[in-house]
Design an enzyme around this catalytic site. Structure first.
Site, PDB file in Angstrom:
ATOM      1  N   GLY A  39      64.138 -18.043  45.699  1.00 57.78           N
ATOM      2  CA  GLY A  39      63.542 -19.239  46.261  1.00 57.78           C
ATOM      3  C   GLY A  39      62.367 -18.872  47.140  1.00 57.78           C
ATOM      4  O   GLY A  39      62.565 -17.887  47.976  1.00 57.78           O
ATOM      5  N   LYS A  40      61.246 -19.461  46.826  1.00 58.18           N
ATOM      6  CA  LYS A  40      60.053 -18.956  47.421  1.00 58.18           C
ATOM      7  C   LYS A  40      60.133 -18.935  48.967  1.00 58.18           C
ATOM      8  O   LYS A  40      59.686 -17.914  49.723  1.00 58.18           O
ATOM      9  CB  LYS A  40      58.625 -19.388  46.694  1.00 58.18           C
ATOM     10  CG  LYS A  40      58.449 -19.150  45.529  1.00 58.18           C
ATOM     11  CD  LYS A  40      57.188 -19.800  44.724  1.00 58.18           C
ATOM     12  CE  LYS A  40      57.373 -19.575  43.414  1.00 58.18           C
ATOM     13  NZ  LYS A  40      57.449 -18.539  42.785  1.00 58.18           N
ATOM     14  N   ASN A  43      62.692 -16.202  50.204  1.00 64.84           N
ATOM     15  CA  ASN A  43      62.141 -15.024  50.256  1.00 64.84           C
ATOM     16  C   ASN A  43      61.065 -14.568  51.468  1.00 64.84           C
ATOM     17  O   ASN A  43      61.178 -13.650  51.958  1.00 64.84           O
ATOM     18  CB  ASN A  43      61.490 -14.625  48.896  1.00 64.84           C
ATOM     19  CG  ASN A  43      62.382 -14.894  47.568  1.00 64.84           C
ATOM     20  OD1 ASN A  43      63.548 -14.732  47.807  1.00 64.84           O
ATOM     21  ND2 ASN A  43      62.000 -15.084  46.310  1.00 64.84           N
ATOM     22  N   GLU A 137      57.573 -25.482  46.386  1.00 60.85           N
ATOM     23  CA  GLU A 137      58.884 -25.773  45.702  1.00 60.85           C
ATOM     24  C   GLU A 137      59.668 -26.908  46.622  1.00 60.85           C
ATOM     25  O   GLU A 137      60.837 -27.019  46.531  1.00 60.85           O
ATOM     26  CB  GLU A 137      59.606 -24.201  45.739  1.00 60.85           C
ATOM     27  CG  GLU A 137      59.123 -23.520  44.486  1.00 60.85           C
ATOM     28  CD  GLU A 137      60.026 -22.322  44.291  1.00 60.85           C
ATOM     29  OE1 GLU A 137      59.943 -21.740  43.334  1.00 60.85           O
ATOM     30  OE2 GLU A 137      60.688 -21.846  45.496  1.00 60.85           O
ATOM     31  N   ASP A 271      55.843 -13.520  47.348  1.00 61.03           N
ATOM     32  CA  ASP A 271      56.650 -14.147  48.601  1.00 61.03           C
ATOM     33  C   ASP A 271      56.761 -13.019  49.665  1.00 61.03           C
ATOM     34  O   ASP A 271      56.417 -13.300  50.732  1.00 61.03           O
ATOM     35  CB  ASP A 271      58.030 -14.447  48.011  1.00 61.03           C
ATOM     36  CG  ASP A 271      58.187 -15.553  46.950  1.00 61.03           C
ATOM     37  OD1 ASP A 271      57.105 -16.296  47.083  1.00 61.03           O
ATOM     38  OD2 ASP A 271      59.007 -15.446  46.223  1.00 61.03           O
ATOM     39  N   SER A 302      58.134  -4.198  48.167  1.00 62.62           N
ATOM     40  CA  SER A 302      59.181  -5.146  47.458  1.00 62.62           C
ATOM     41  C   SER A 302      59.066  -4.940  45.892  1.00 62.62           C
ATOM     42  O   SER A 302      60.221  -5.114  45.236  1.00 62.62           O
ATOM     43  CB  SER A 302      58.805  -6.517  47.736  1.00 62.62           C
ATOM     44  OG  SER A 302      57.775  -7.088  47.106  1.00 62.62           O
ATOM     45  N   GLY A 307      65.107  -7.389  42.462  1.00 70.24           N
ATOM     46  CA  GLY A 307      65.630  -8.579  43.152  1.00 70.24           C
ATOM     47  C   GLY A 307      64.371  -9.212  44.058  1.00 70.24           C
ATOM     48  O   GLY A 307      63.381  -8.731  43.844  1.00 70.24           O
TER      49      GLY A 307
HETATM   50  O1  RIB Z   1      58.695 -16.005  43.681  1.00 70.48           O
HETATM   51  C1  RIB Z   1      59.914 -15.676  43.061  1.00 70.48           C
HETATM   52  C2  RIB Z   1      60.842 -16.762  43.208  1.00 70.48           C
HETATM   53  O2  RIB Z   1      60.473 -17.995  42.593  1.00 70.48           O
HETATM   54  C3  RIB Z   1      62.141 -16.590  42.654  1.00 70.48           C
HETATM   55  O3  RIB Z   1      63.306 -16.012  43.724  1.00 70.48           O
HETATM   56  C4  RIB Z   1      62.763 -17.733  42.051  1.00 70.48           C
HETATM   57  O4  RIB Z   1      63.789 -18.502  42.823  1.00 70.48           O
HETATM   58  C5  RIB Z   1      61.530 -18.647  42.247  1.00 70.48           C
HETATM   59  O5  RIB Z   1      61.460 -19.567  43.302  1.00 70.48           O
END
Ligand code: RIB
Length: 328
Positions: A39-40, A43, A137, A271, A302, A307
């Site tokens: 999830g941005k 992260n 998001e 991210d 990263s 991951g």
């Molecule tokens: O930027 C990468 C992220 O985008 C991923 O971790 C995915 O969950 C989406 O949100």
């Protein structure tokens, strides 16, 4: 608990598949599967926390195992957490596909993230922050509320418009001090920006008719700076992948080259940049260029690991990397 960086945004369970080539439509390919937290928003928060800056993540999850996984990972990353559980929603989930060159495709279901409301965000949690970060998001009404409140508190507000969704609300830009889009998000932003319209009708911005990523890449730094200024946000940082990033401040601009590293997985690199930038703002007393320089090191490190959240480097690794690079 006082956090200098507060990230309000998405937690997503990443279902990542690693394969040599992306499947073509109708094709099945075999790959390796690695689930992990992502999830941005999450992260970015992990990147800032691992860089050594006290960081709080505020987000929403469903009543499921993925939400419990977020808590466990945050503990190991030293990330402070305010997670709201949404009983009627599942935790967000994403299918992330990474090919042999480390490029990625992502499909995301936002789930509980869209249920995060302004009333879920206690004002005292935002108050001590020097830097507050949001992304695309979450519901735009929530993003607008958070950025407006943070700005009133005197924090630096950072907005990463990723992904650009059809219902994007440009009102959030009024409360944004630092805007960090990638190339496609920047192209989408300028196309829907009323004050960019006149400029986009003139050369070199109208090359090929429509403003695309290719048009962006062909612009001189001076022209790109003029376009960034039209967005009417004090600082615009366009991330350009392997080309580095472009930083536009009211009276000055700078292109920062990307570090040349061995790429394993680019998912989450943006991210890493945003979280590293937020941490850098705190470390370097709000100096934008220093923070962007630091951010590009975090992003580079990263992409060398698989991951998203788990690929974010710790402060010691970043310092060692920058020391080596600065000596070249
Ligand atoms: O930027 C990468 C992220 O985008 C991923 O971790 C995915 O969950 C989406 O949100």
């Amino acid at each position: 608990m006082k956090s200098s960086v507060v990230v309000v945004g998405s937690f997503v369970q990443d279902l990542a598949f690693y394969t040599k080539n992306f499947p073509r439509p109708g094709e099945t390919v075999v790959g390796d599967f690695r689930p992990g937290p992502g999830g941005k928003g999450f992260n970015q928060a992990v990147a800032a926390a691992r860089a050594g800056i006290p960081t709080l993540f505020i987000g929403a999850v469903g009543p499921d195992a993925a939400g419990a996984g977020a808590r466990q990972f945050a503990r190991t990353a030293g990330l402070h957490l305010h997670l709201v559980e949404k009983p009627k929603h599942a935790t967000g989930a994403a299918v992330v596909t990474v090919n042999g060159a480390g490029q990625n495709h992502i499909i995301i279901s936002l789930g509980a993230n869209l249920g995060l409301k302004p009333r879920d965000i206690p004002a005292p949690l935002l108050a001590p922050a020097q830097v507050v970060v949001c992304q695309g998001e979450s519901a735009y009404a929530t993003v607008g509320h958070v950025l407006r409140t943070a700005r009133r508190n005197g924090a630096i507000t950072v907005f990463n418009p990723a992904p650009m969704r059809p219902e994007f609300d440009p009102a959030v830009l009024r409360h944004t001090e630092v805007l960090i889009p990638n190339e496609s998000e920047f192209a989408a932003l300028v196309k829907q920006c009323p004050s960019c319209a006149a400029l986009l009708r003139t050369a070199p911005f109208n090359a090929g008719g429509e403003f695309t990523e290719a048009t962006l890449h062909a612009l001189s730094p001076e022209a790109l700076h003029r376009l960034c200024r039209c967005l009417q946000v004090p600082v615009v940082i366009v991330t350009l992948g392997a080309r580095g990033c472009f930083v536009s401040q009211p009276d000055v601009y700078l292109r920062i080259r990307a570090h040349d590293v061995e790429v394993v997985d680019t998912a989450g690199a943006g991210d890493g940049f945003v979280g590293g930038f937020a941490a850098g703002l705190v470390k370097f007393k709000h100096n934008i260029f220093e923070a962007a320089h630091y951010a590009s090191a975090v992003a580079a490190l990263s992409v060398m690991q698989p991951g998203t959240a788990p690929s974010m480097p710790i402060a010691r690794e970043i310092a060692r990397f920058l020391k080596k690079r600065d000596h070249r």
